[in-house]
Write an enzyme that holds these catalytic residues in place. Sequence first.
Site, PDB file in Angstrom:
ATOM      1  N   ASN A 141      43.811  59.151  54.613  1.00 35.78           N
ATOM      2  CA  ASN A 141      42.500  58.765  54.077  1.00 35.78           C
ATOM      3  C   ASN A 141      41.948  57.527  54.778  1.00 35.78           C
ATOM      4  O   ASN A 141      40.740  57.439  55.061  1.00 35.78           O
ATOM      5  CB  ASN A 141      42.604  58.497  52.576  1.00 35.78           C
ATOM      6  CG  ASN A 141      42.856  59.749  51.760  1.00 35.78           C
ATOM      7  OD1 ASN A 141      42.711  60.869  52.266  1.00 35.78           O
ATOM      8  ND2 ASN A 141      43.233  59.586  50.514  1.00 35.78           N
ATOM      9  N   ARG A 162      32.612  67.995  58.971  1.00 31.15           N
ATOM     10  CA  ARG A 162      33.345  66.957  59.686  1.00 31.15           C
ATOM     11  C   ARG A 162      34.825  67.278  59.825  1.00 31.15           C
ATOM     12  O   ARG A 162      35.501  67.616  58.853  1.00 31.15           O
ATOM     13  CB  ARG A 162      33.173  65.614  58.978  1.00 31.15           C
ATOM     14  CG  ARG A 162      33.797  64.443  59.733  1.00 31.15           C
ATOM     15  CD  ARG A 162      33.531  63.143  59.022  1.00 31.15           C
ATOM     16  NE  ARG A 162      32.133  62.764  59.097  1.00 31.15           N
ATOM     17  CZ  ARG A 162      31.435  62.264  58.093  1.00 31.15           C
ATOM     18  NH1 ARG A 162      32.002  62.136  56.911  1.00 31.15           N
ATOM     19  NH2 ARG A 162      30.182  61.915  58.250  1.00 31.15           N
ATOM     20  N   HIS A 164      26.324  73.289  52.485  1.00 33.89           N
ATOM     21  CA  HIS A 164      27.562  72.970  51.774  1.00 33.89           C
ATOM     22  C   HIS A 164      27.790  73.915  50.598  1.00 33.89           C
ATOM     23  O   HIS A 164      28.870  73.913  49.992  1.00 33.89           O
ATOM     24  CB  HIS A 164      27.493  71.516  51.280  1.00 33.89           C
ATOM     25  CG  HIS A 164      28.785  70.963  50.790  1.00 33.89           C
ATOM     26  ND1 HIS A 164      29.011  70.643  49.473  1.00 33.89           N
ATOM     27  CD2 HIS A 164      29.952  70.662  51.440  1.00 33.89           C
ATOM     28  CE1 HIS A 164      30.237  70.174  49.326  1.00 33.89           C
ATOM     29  NE2 HIS A 164      30.830  70.169  50.510  1.00 33.89           N
TER      30      HIS A 164
END
Length: 678
Positions: free
Chosen positions: A43, A398, A428
């Site tokens: 992350n 991404r 999306h």
Amino acid sequence: MTEPSINREEGILGFNERVLAQARDQRVPLLERLRFISIVSNNLDEFFEVRIAALQKSIRDHSLLALDGEQQLDALTRRAKSLIEAQYALLQDEIFPALEAQGIRLFLQDSWTPQIRQWAHSVFESEVEPLLTPIALDPAHPFPRILNKSLNFIVELSGTDAFGRAAEVAIVQAPRALPRVLKMPEELSAPYQGMMLLSSIVQGFVQDLFPGMEIRGVHQFRVTRNSDISVDEDEVSDKRDALADELVERNFGDPVRLEVSSRIPDRLVRLLRELFELPARDVYRVPGFVNLMRLAQIIDLVDRPDLKHPGFVPSRPHVLGSDDIFSTLRERDILLHHPYESFAPVVDFLGSTATDPNVIAIKQTVYRTGSDSVLMRALETAARAGKEVTVIVELMARFDEETNINWADRLEKAGAHVVYGVVGLKTHAKMALIVRREGGRLKRYAHLGTGNYNPRTATLYEDFSLLTADEHLCADVHEVFRRLTGVGVARRLNDLLQAPFNLHGRILEAIKGEIAQARAGKPAYIGAKVNALTEARIIQSLYEASQEGVKVDLVVRGVCSLVPGLGSKDCPIRVRSTIGRFLEHSRLFCFHAGGREEVFLSSSDWMERNFFRRVELAFPIKDPALKARVLQEGLRIHFEDREGSWVMREDGTYEPRTAVDGALPHAHLHLMQAIPQV
């Protein structure tokens, strides 16, 4: 208007602090604690590649005041370094000793016996050294291009080589083709299950790369680069080709972070800083090896089920006992709650298009589906069989851009219609539409979901799926596909809410409706579950609703810019964040609506980008029994959880939920037990 007081970058670091807390929790199986440490590292990599990179670029481009930007970067850097320091301390003080007590050991160089050294050297000679290219730094050997997040070594040398050259510094890049963790032979590591890092092997025998030279020191380093990709869609004729060109350069974006081992001399740090043009603030010294993400490989190499989460087999609803899913859907909607319920019915539903002679067309969106996708292969087969296949591929997902380009290419070659959505907007939304010929007429069936069409992540991410033959919903899905593939005025939808058109406005209207109910002295309630809440107008409306007496419950996994203390003291906003075995990923929102109880599932977080720069959907749950399931399993259970739920305080900070008599165990564990195994 009161502005949100917690920015996105602070929220991301706060979320990772909560994830790291799971690694501290001794109730979590030991190897899963190690997994949480690696998750934090992964992350943080993305945090630097995208968020910190964007902030640094804003300062350089003068789109952000330099002083404000630098102060923000300083604050974020301090917090990130504190988080990383806590990671290493937990790993070295607790996790590694606990693993060793369980018979699992990472053999670093200082623990090598002569026999282990001999084995490691044989691995180096046969598997590693042939892939290495040591580069001495001199006028004939400039500093090599260092790939984003690659493992590298800077070597201090002294002496003269065969050509009479004196060398002081060299660079060795670890081969990307090799695993970062190797399992050792049992006879060498007994009584332990032994592991060895690739970096230990390279460092242990780096002398072989520079015969006759004196090795004064070997130190790991790793550079993180700006990995965000931008394509000016107005300036390119082929978005796919332009993106492919950008992907080539992604590994060599602007440096944003330099990680080095703590024992590296200052002079070498200064050299690396100069080469990467980074200030001292962006150097991260770590007490040990860099990149804890690689430790996740240990979990797969170690055969200790008792130190991992117990195996879990998702259930399959009784309603799907029939082999013909379409006949079931003609009678009722099917709601699936993943990963507690299997994703297989979705795979069966969409995969049937390839072989079902009655299916004549299928349309589907693709955001993140994986490099080896059974669903994409089914679309390929369906297209080759002559069925009408239309796929909306989002190329700008991404870190999945290359995978999606490859699938787009394969699907086009198979004969599918492949389009890339709308210029300037990411697609999306998660939706699919199947058209079958039944009894001489066309019948439509749809899948709508909160998660991606990825069977692997469907075992790890919490999401909802709705399979339906509802005529209004199917007509709406058809209309959304028409908007994405063609041009024309947007016709009114029956039931779906769609960004960037009416999703944001309808949510604001619904909040106002609850405020009106509260002012009239009637019951009023707003509940929402999202991954992130940052959109200012939504937040301000929720503050107002609380101040007017509307009960507001929010489950926000990650970044939440709303601060509960700015709501009403008499009717406080409740915010929870749940961290556990599965990644909370579903989005839902509900309103009391005068007793009608409107419930929506969605692909959209409550962020400015999702409302205005993406194609998103929110779809209603109409069946009362399914509504009740969504509200209980998706929302209310997080307020009953006594183990995995974090409570946001009035000031925006978090504390673990205090155990309460009668409260449920961890929400994930409860749902694993409560949803029957079939």
